[in-house]
Design a protein around this motif. Structure first.
Motif, mmCIF file in Angstrom:
data_model
loop_
_atom_site.group_PDB
_atom_site.id
_atom_site.type_symbol
_atom_site.label_atom_id
_atom_site.label_comp_id
_atom_site.label_asym_id
_atom_site.label_seq_id
_atom_site.Cartn_x
_atom_site.Cartn_y
_atom_site.Cartn_z
ATOM 1 N N GLY A 172 6.141 10.351 -0.326
ATOM 2 C CA GLY A 172 6.804 9.167 0.604
ATOM 3 C C GLY A 172 6.901 7.938 -0.674
ATOM 4 O O GLY A 172 6.632 8.185 -1.570
ATOM 5 N N CYS A 173 7.611 6.944 -0.067
ATOM 6 C CA CYS A 173 8.061 5.942 -1.038
ATOM 7 C C CYS A 173 7.243 4.564 -0.317
ATOM 8 O O CYS A 173 7.882 4.270 0.616
ATOM 9 N N TRP A 174 6.389 4.213 -1.206
ATOM 10 C CA TRP A 174 5.830 2.798 -0.608
ATOM 11 C C TRP A 174 6.686 1.669 -0.735
ATOM 12 O O TRP A 174 6.424 0.481 -0.011
ATOM 13 N N MET A 175 7.679 1.535 -1.686
ATOM 14 C CA MET A 175 8.456 0.420 -1.733
ATOM 15 C C MET A 175 9.298 0.496 -0.356
ATOM 16 O O MET A 175 9.698 -0.799 -0.017
ATOM 17 N N HIS A 176 9.611 1.481 -0.019
ATOM 18 C CA HIS A 176 10.570 1.713 1.533
ATOM 19 C C HIS A 176 9.669 1.002 2.355
ATOM 20 O O HIS A 176 10.237 0.523 3.322
ATOM 21 N N ALA A 177 8.702 1.497 2.558
ATOM 22 C CA ALA A 177 7.609 1.143 3.560
ATOM 23 C C ALA A 177 7.399 -0.402 3.424
ATOM 24 O O ALA A 177 7.281 -0.912 4.675
ATOM 25 N N ARG A 178 6.951 -0.795 2.311
ATOM 26 C CA ARG A 178 6.660 -2.195 2.241
ATOM 27 C C ARG A 178 7.937 -3.099 2.687
ATOM 28 O O ARG A 178 7.703 -4.087 3.371
ATOM 29 N N ARG A 179 9.181 -2.602 2.526
ATOM 30 C CA ARG A 179 10.286 -3.529 2.924
ATOM 31 C C ARG A 179 10.124 -3.854 4.363
ATOM 32 O O ARG A 179 10.464 -4.751 4.833
ATOM 33 N N VAL A 216 -1.196 -6.572 6.116
ATOM 34 C CA VAL A 216 -0.754 -5.100 5.513
ATOM 35 C C VAL A 216 -0.244 -5.411 4.182
ATOM 36 O O VAL A 216 -0.580 -4.452 3.345
ATOM 37 N N LEU A 217 0.415 -6.549 4.109
ATOM 38 C CA LEU A 217 1.202 -6.785 2.829
ATOM 39 C C LEU A 217 0.186 -7.182 1.750
ATOM 40 O O LEU A 217 0.220 -6.516 0.358
ATOM 41 N N TYR A 218 -1.080 -7.839 2.006
ATOM 42 C CA TYR A 218 -2.229 -7.728 1.153
ATOM 43 C C TYR A 218 -2.726 -6.511 0.527
ATOM 44 O O TYR A 218 -3.178 -6.256 -0.562
ATOM 45 N N LEU A 219 -2.820 -5.632 1.602
ATOM 46 C CA LEU A 219 -3.450 -4.501 1.316
ATOM 47 C C LEU A 219 -2.728 -3.424 0.544
ATOM 48 O O LEU A 219 -3.168 -2.935 -0.572
ATOM 49 N N ILE A 220 -1.428 -3.617 0.716
ATOM 50 C CA ILE A 220 -0.444 -2.986 -0.117
ATOM 51 C C ILE A 220 -0.387 -3.568 -1.451
ATOM 52 O O ILE A 220 -0.285 -2.798 -2.493
ATOM 53 N N ALA A 221 -0.490 -4.888 -1.737
ATOM 54 C CA ALA A 221 -0.695 -5.354 -3.175
ATOM 55 C C ALA A 221 -1.771 -4.987 -3.624
ATOM 56 O O ALA A 221 -1.656 -4.703 -5.009
ATOM 57 N N ARG A 222 -2.738 -4.750 -3.190
ATOM 58 C CA ARG A 222 -3.992 -4.279 -3.871
ATOM 59 C C ARG A 222 -3.845 -2.857 -4.254
ATOM 60 O O ARG A 222 -4.266 -2.552 -5.607
ATOM 61 N N VAL A 223 -2.903 -2.000 -3.576
ATOM 62 C CA VAL A 223 -2.814 -0.604 -4.083
ATOM 63 C C VAL A 223 -1.781 -0.840 -5.570
ATOM 64 O O VAL A 223 -2.310 -0.083 -6.287
ATOM 65 N N TYR A 224 -0.883 -1.735 -5.140
ATOM 66 C CA TYR A 224 -0.003 -1.805 -6.392
ATOM 67 C C TYR A 224 -0.609 -2.406 -7.270
ATOM 68 O O TYR A 224 -0.175 -1.997 -8.896
ATOM 69 N N ARG A 231 -10.741 6.568 -6.951
ATOM 70 C CA ARG A 231 -11.901 5.425 -6.918
ATOM 71 C C ARG A 231 -11.557 4.161 -6.301
ATOM 72 O O ARG A 231 -12.346 3.373 -5.701
ATOM 73 N N LEU A 232 -10.358 3.589 -6.566
ATOM 74 C CA LEU A 232 -9.910 2.347 -6.006
ATOM 75 C C LEU A 232 -8.837 2.296 -5.085
ATOM 76 O O LEU A 232 -9.011 1.453 -4.005
ATOM 77 N N SER A 233 -7.847 3.034 -5.003
ATOM 78 C CA SER A 233 -6.835 2.906 -3.755
ATOM 79 C C SER A 233 -7.270 3.614 -2.846
ATOM 80 O O SER A 233 -7.004 3.033 -1.776
ATOM 81 N N ALA A 234 -7.804 4.771 -2.741
ATOM 82 C CA ALA A 234 -8.165 5.559 -1.559
ATOM 83 C C ALA A 234 -8.859 4.676 -0.473
ATOM 84 O O ALA A 234 -8.386 4.701 0.497
ATOM 85 N N PRO A 235 -9.958 4.245 -0.755
ATOM 86 C CA PRO A 235 -10.590 3.253 0.099
ATOM 87 C C PRO A 235 -9.703 2.094 0.861
ATOM 88 O O PRO A 235 -9.785 1.844 2.078
ATOM 89 N N VAL A 236 -8.879 1.483 -0.047
ATOM 90 C CA VAL A 236 -7.711 0.538 0.474
ATOM 91 C C VAL A 236 -6.935 1.315 1.240
ATOM 92 O O VAL A 236 -6.660 0.707 2.346
ATOM 93 N N MET A 237 -6.357 2.317 1.233
ATOM 94 C CA MET A 237 -5.180 3.014 2.087
ATOM 95 C C MET A 237 -6.161 3.296 3.135
ATOM 96 O O MET A 237 -5.347 3.425 4.352
ATOM 97 N N GLU A 238 -7.307 3.714 3.312
ATOM 98 C CA GLU A 238 -7.972 4.161 4.429
ATOM 99 C C GLU A 238 -8.239 2.935 5.504
ATOM 100 O O GLU A 238 -7.883 2.831 6.591
#
Length: 241
Positions: free
Chosen positions: A55-62, A78-86, A106-113
């Motif tokens: 998938g493409c998170w750029m499209h999802a974020r839009r 939502v946008l805050y959590l996406i920004a943390r992943v980026y 280590r860092l992104s997986a917990p944020v995604m959950e």
């Protein structure tokens, strides 16, 4: 758009946006394929086809950005959590695949959950036909594909590189208006593929064309791949050394 091991850009001309064109182009290929959630592509990801959707998170974020005007209270987190992943992706830039995977796990997986649980929690709160409902529905429907980058460090979080490679064509269409024929479109796709691949590999396109066209008639056909921009650059550097 190839990966790091295949630094090429290939354009393919089709007369319509239907499935037949990309299906023929991808015939015989199995493995990862990153794209937006355009419905025409759905058939590519059936188990028998052998393609794994990324998938493409750029499209999802839009979608969430569009929904901010109508529901900032729910869309802001939502946008805050996406920004943390980026931000993790920024840190991972330039790392090898296995290093990037470790950082993501280590860092992104917990944020995604955390993001997943939040989206599940607000899914029933938003109005069904609202922009925010559309954003939540898109992300949850694509969730497995949107998480694919957590499984392989060589995968990208979005297909922004592909969109950037298309920007010149999107701008040019206003000036070109048409290619004259389908055959002209196919020829343009070949030439633009060479130019874009040159740019991706920091090769000056005019110099590459001049050198290749001057030698291709006598170059061994079984070594023709040596003349592709990324291989040509290495050969030129070795010759100069």
């Amino acid at each position: 758009m190839g990966d790091g091991q295949h630094p090429v850009v290939i354009y393919d001309y089709t007369p319509t946006r239907g499935r037949d064109g990309p299906s023929k182009f991808l015939e015989g290929y199995q493995g990862y394929l990153q794209a937006d959630a355009y419905s025409v592509y759905d058939a590519f990801f059936k188990p028998a086809r052998g393609l794994i959707e990324v998938g493409c998170w750029m499209h999802a974020r839009r979608y969430f950005i569009k929904a901010m005007d109508s529901d900032p209270q729910r869309m802001g987190p939502v946008l805050y959590l996406i920004a943390r992943v980026y931000s993790v992706e920024d840190r991972a830039h330039g790392l090898r695949g296995e290093e990037r995977l470790e950082l993501r796990q280590r860092l992104s997986a917990p944020v995604m959950e955390k993001l997943h649980q939040y989206l599940l929690g607000i899914r029933e709160e938003v109005l069904p036909k609202s922009p925010e409902a559309r954003a939540v529905r898109y992300a949850l429907n694509q969730w497995e594909a949107l998480n694919r980058f957590l499984k392989d460090g060589d995968l990208e979080i979005d297909n922004g590189a592909t969109e950037r490679a298309n920007r010149g064509i999107a701008i040019g269409r206003g000036n070109w208006t048409f290619f004259g024929s389908d055959h002209g479109g196919k020829t343009a796709a070949v030439l633009l593929s060479f130019i874009a691949t040159c740019k991706r590999n920091a090769v000056e396109p005019f110099g590459w064309f001049c050198d290749v066209l001057s030698r291709i008639a006598t170059h061994p056909i079984n070594k023709i791949e040596e003349l592709l921009p990324h291989n040509w650059k290495a050969l030129s550097a070795a010759a100069q050394a």
